[in-house]
Design a protein around this motif. Sequence first.
Motif, PDB file in Angstrom:
ATOM      1  N   VAL A  36      28.779 -12.785 -21.758  1.00  0.00           N
ATOM      2  CA  VAL A  36      29.518 -11.315 -21.148  1.00  0.00           C
ATOM      3  C   VAL A  36      28.648 -10.867 -20.841  1.00  0.00           C
ATOM      4  O   VAL A  36      28.258 -10.415 -19.666  1.00  0.00           O
ATOM      5  CB  VAL A  36      30.110 -10.816 -21.988  1.00  0.00           C
ATOM      6  CG1 VAL A  36      30.814  -9.505 -21.508  1.00  0.00           C
ATOM      7  CG2 VAL A  36      30.986 -11.603 -22.599  1.00  0.00           C
ATOM      8  N   THR A  37      27.221 -10.611 -21.515  1.00  0.00           N
ATOM      9  CA  THR A  37      26.163  -9.565 -20.847  1.00  0.00           C
ATOM     10  C   THR A  37      25.686 -10.423 -20.127  1.00  0.00           C
ATOM     11  O   THR A  37      25.057  -9.819 -18.788  1.00  0.00           O
ATOM     12  CB  THR A  37      24.811  -9.541 -22.217  1.00  0.00           C
ATOM     13  OG1 THR A  37      25.779  -8.768 -23.002  1.00  0.00           O
ATOM     14  CG2 THR A  37      23.986  -8.249 -21.612  1.00  0.00           C
ATOM     15  N   HIS A  38      24.719 -11.839 -19.405  1.00  0.00           N
ATOM     16  CA  HIS A  38      24.646 -11.787 -18.070  1.00  0.00           C
ATOM     17  C   HIS A  38      25.702 -12.386 -17.210  1.00  0.00           C
ATOM     18  O   HIS A  38      24.944 -11.802 -15.945  1.00  0.00           O
ATOM     19  CB  HIS A  38      24.124 -13.673 -18.799  1.00  0.00           C
ATOM     20  CG  HIS A  38      23.373 -13.120 -20.151  1.00  0.00           C
ATOM     21  ND1 HIS A  38      21.547 -12.926 -19.700  1.00  0.00           N
ATOM     22  CD2 HIS A  38      22.575 -12.767 -21.514  1.00  0.00           C
ATOM     23  CE1 HIS A  38      20.630 -12.756 -20.412  1.00  0.00           C
ATOM     24  NE2 HIS A  38      21.245 -12.532 -21.211  1.00  0.00           N
ATOM     25  N   GLY A  39      27.052 -13.076 -17.595  1.00  0.00           N
ATOM     26  CA  GLY A  39      27.300 -12.601 -16.605  1.00  0.00           C
ATOM     27  C   GLY A  39      27.876 -11.332 -16.066  1.00  0.00           C
ATOM     28  O   GLY A  39      27.510 -11.676 -14.395  1.00  0.00           O
ATOM     29  N   LYS A  40      28.010 -10.233 -16.865  1.00  0.00           N
ATOM     30  CA  LYS A  40      28.316  -8.843 -16.155  1.00  0.00           C
ATOM     31  C   LYS A  40      26.744  -9.064 -15.405  1.00  0.00           C
ATOM     32  O   LYS A  40      26.820  -8.081 -14.501  1.00  0.00           O
ATOM     33  CB  LYS A  40      27.970  -7.834 -16.932  1.00  0.00           C
ATOM     34  CG  LYS A  40      29.472  -8.119 -18.026  1.00  0.00           C
ATOM     35  CD  LYS A  40      30.106  -6.697 -19.014  1.00  0.00           C
ATOM     36  CE  LYS A  40      31.620  -6.828 -18.761  1.00  0.00           C
ATOM     37  NZ  LYS A  40      31.620  -5.984 -20.070  1.00  0.00           N
ATOM     38  N   ALA A  41      25.994  -8.994 -15.688  1.00  0.00           N
ATOM     39  CA  ALA A  41      24.373  -9.111 -14.650  1.00  0.00           C
ATOM     40  C   ALA A  41      24.276  -9.886 -13.304  1.00  0.00           C
ATOM     41  O   ALA A  41      23.674 -10.274 -12.975  1.00  0.00           O
ATOM     42  CB  ALA A  41      23.224  -9.451 -15.953  1.00  0.00           C
TER      43      ALA A  41
END
Length: 111
Positions: A36-41
Amino acid sequence: MKIFKLMATGLLLLLNTSVFAEQHADEALKHANAAVTHGKAGHASVLVEHAEEALKHAQKSAEAAQGEAKQHIDEGVKSLESAIEHGKQGHTEVATEAAEEAVKHLKAGNK
C-alpha cells in the motif's frame, strides 16, 4: 500412558499450527502494508513485489486458519491477487486499492 502421550502430542501439534498461522498472518500483513505504501508513492513494481510476498504468507496462513478468520484471509488472498494483476499492468491506483482491501481482510483474519 499411551493415550496420554498421544493426546499431548496432538495438543502440541495444534498449538504449533496456530503459531505457524499467526507468524504467516503477521508477515502477510507487513508486506501488504508495504505494498500500500509503495502504491501510494506510485511504485507499481515495488507494490507487486510486496503483494507477491504477502500472498505467499497469506496462503500459508489460510492453510491453518479456521472459521471467520479463514474467510477473511481467503478474501485477503483474492485482493492480493488483484493487486498483483493490476500492478503488473501499471494500474497503480487500482492495485493500491486492492492492496488496501487485502490489509483490511488480513487484519480482520488475524484477530
